[in-house]
Design a protein around this motif. Structure first.
Motif, mmCIF file in Angstrom:
data_model
loop_
_atom_site.group_PDB
_atom_site.id
_atom_site.type_symbol
_atom_site.label_atom_id
_atom_site.label_comp_id
_atom_site.label_asym_id
_atom_site.label_seq_id
_atom_site.Cartn_x
_atom_site.Cartn_y
_atom_site.Cartn_z
ATOM 1 N N GLU A 29 0.866 -1.163 0.000
ATOM 2 C CA GLU A 29 0.000 0.000 0.000
ATOM 3 C C GLU A 29 0.909 1.220 0.000
ATOM 4 O OE1 GLU A 29 -4.067 -0.141 2.301
ATOM 5 O OE2 GLU A 29 -2.536 0.853 3.513
ATOM 6 N N MET A 30 0.546 2.252 -0.755
ATOM 7 C CA MET A 30 1.405 3.413 -0.873
ATOM 8 C C MET A 30 0.601 4.686 -0.617
ATOM 9 S SD MET A 30 3.789 4.536 -4.128
ATOM 10 C CE MET A 30 2.434 4.705 -5.289
ATOM 11 N N ASP A 31 1.057 5.476 0.356
ATOM 12 C CA ASP A 31 0.504 6.800 0.606
ATOM 13 C C ASP A 31 1.400 7.817 -0.082
ATOM 14 O OD1 ASP A 31 -1.481 5.849 2.321
ATOM 15 O OD2 ASP A 31 -0.287 6.199 4.130
ATOM 16 N N VAL A 32 0.777 8.760 -0.783
ATOM 17 C CA VAL A 32 1.524 9.830 -1.439
ATOM 18 C C VAL A 32 0.954 11.145 -0.918
ATOM 19 C CG1 VAL A 32 2.230 10.866 -3.625
ATOM 20 C CG2 VAL A 32 1.826 8.388 -3.496
ATOM 21 N N ALA A 33 1.786 11.879 -0.197
ATOM 22 C CA ALA A 33 1.357 13.165 0.352
ATOM 23 C C ALA A 33 1.041 14.132 -0.778
ATOM 24 C CB ALA A 33 2.447 13.744 1.254
ATOM 25 N N TRP A 34 0.210 15.123 -0.465
ATOM 26 C CA TRP A 34 -0.096 16.164 -1.439
ATOM 27 C C TRP A 34 1.202 16.771 -1.943
ATOM 28 C CZ3 TRP A 34 -0.896 21.806 -0.180
ATOM 29 C CH2 TRP A 34 -1.273 22.514 -1.314
ATOM 30 N N ASN A 87 0.957 13.650 -7.007
ATOM 31 C CA ASN A 87 -0.293 13.930 -6.309
ATOM 32 C C ASN A 87 -0.517 15.433 -6.318
ATOM 33 O OD1 ASN A 87 -2.419 14.349 -4.593
ATOM 34 N ND2 ASN A 87 -1.602 13.140 -2.905
ATOM 35 N N ARG A 88 -1.447 15.874 -7.152
ATOM 36 C CA ARG A 88 -1.810 17.287 -7.214
ATOM 37 C C ARG A 88 -3.219 17.507 -6.680
ATOM 38 N NH1 ARG A 88 -0.768 18.652 -13.365
ATOM 39 N NH2 ARG A 88 -1.322 16.494 -13.613
ATOM 40 N N SER A 89 -3.744 16.545 -5.923
ATOM 41 C CA SER A 89 -5.149 16.556 -5.523
ATOM 42 C C SER A 89 -5.456 17.453 -4.328
ATOM 43 C CB SER A 89 -5.603 15.130 -5.199
ATOM 44 O OG SER A 89 -4.996 14.686 -3.987
ATOM 45 N N GLY A 90 -4.430 17.893 -3.600
ATOM 46 C CA GLY A 90 -4.669 18.707 -2.420
ATOM 47 C C GLY A 90 -4.903 17.894 -1.159
ATOM 48 N N THR A 91 -4.816 16.582 -1.251
ATOM 49 C CA THR A 91 -5.026 15.711 -0.091
ATOM 50 C C THR A 91 -4.191 14.434 -0.267
ATOM 51 O OG1 THR A 91 -6.723 14.664 1.294
ATOM 52 C CG2 THR A 91 -7.048 14.547 -1.082
ATOM 53 N N LEU A 92 -4.078 13.657 0.784
ATOM 54 C CA LEU A 92 -3.355 12.390 0.727
ATOM 55 C C LEU A 92 -4.001 11.455 -0.292
ATOM 56 C CD1 LEU A 92 -1.174 10.558 2.221
ATOM 57 C CD2 LEU A 92 -3.123 9.683 3.517
ATOM 58 N N ALA A 93 -3.180 10.746 -1.048
ATOM 59 C CA ALA A 93 -3.673 9.722 -1.972
ATOM 60 C C ALA A 93 -3.044 8.390 -1.580
ATOM 61 C CB ALA A 93 -3.316 10.071 -3.415
ATOM 62 N N THR A 94 -3.844 7.325 -1.660
ATOM 63 C CA THR A 94 -3.379 5.984 -1.299
ATOM 64 C C THR A 94 -3.772 5.019 -2.405
ATOM 65 O OG1 THR A 94 -3.701 6.480 1.049
ATOM 66 C CG2 THR A 94 -3.477 4.162 0.452
ATOM 67 N N CYS A 95 -2.842 4.119 -2.738
ATOM 68 C CA CYS A 95 -3.138 3.081 -3.724
ATOM 69 C C CYS A 95 -2.505 1.766 -3.278
ATOM 70 C CB CYS A 95 -2.647 3.481 -5.111
ATOM 71 S SG CYS A 95 -0.885 3.807 -5.235
ATOM 72 N N LEU A 96 -2.965 0.692 -3.866
ATOM 73 C CA LEU A 96 -2.418 -0.636 -3.648
ATOM 74 C C LEU A 96 -1.642 -1.006 -4.900
ATOM 75 C CD1 LEU A 96 -2.402 -3.167 -1.777
ATOM 76 C CD2 LEU A 96 -4.372 -3.976 -3.109
ATOM 77 N N CYS A 97 -0.375 -1.394 -4.737
ATOM 78 C CA CYS A 97 0.491 -1.737 -5.871
ATOM 79 C C CYS A 97 0.851 -3.213 -5.802
ATOM 80 C CB CYS A 97 1.780 -0.911 -5.826
ATOM 81 S SG CYS A 97 1.505 0.861 -5.877
#
Length: 140
Positions: A29-34, A87-97
């Motif tokens: 699982e990967m979290d990508v900060a804004w 990540n340009r979304s303005g919030t944390l993004a998480t995905c499963l790789c």
């Protein structure tokens, strides 16, 4: 056992690796900060990557084409395909790789993360680490 590895604004939680799947799969699982991004666009020599969006939005660039990954979306990146994300979304993004077959393991991420954490990394050092672990970097 889950292992957490940080690479700048990216946090990976290894759920399965080549070591406990007999080389079938690496899954994290990967979290990508804004405003976080993949440090170096690259391709993989020996595995395919499938990404599943869990939270937030990531903008992938796959073979030069922009692709948005939202929750519930999947993205398949065949070996040899140059890709990166931000990540340009303005919030944390998480995905499963999921990397198949599992030939990378957490070792690459540990080593790469240590170099990034030590300060402004030398692009040649990052390139050498990537090549040694089966990633082909696309450096400016």
């Amino acid at each position: 056992m889950t292992e957490t590895i940080q690479i700048g604004p990216i946090v990976l939680r290894f759920l399965r690796s080549k070591h406990d799947t007999a080389g079938s799969l690496d899954m994290f699982e990967m979290d990508v900060a804004w405003e976080g991004r993949m440090p170096v666009p690259h391709s993989h020599r020996n595995w395919d990557e499938t990404v599943y969006g869990l939270r937030g939005t990531l903008m992938f660039h796959v073979d030069g084409k922009p692709m948005t990954l939202d929750p519930g979306d999947t993205l398949f990146i065949p070996r040899g395909t140059v890709h990166g994300f931000e990540n340009r979304s303005g919030t944390l993004a998480t995905c499963l790789c999921m990397l198949t077959p599992g030939v990378l393991g957490p070792e690459y991420f540990r080593e790469f993360g240590a170099v990034v954490a030590a300060g402004k990394p030398d692009p040649e050092v990052l390139r050498e680490i990537m090549l040694r672990h089966g990633l082909v970097p696309v450096l400016p």
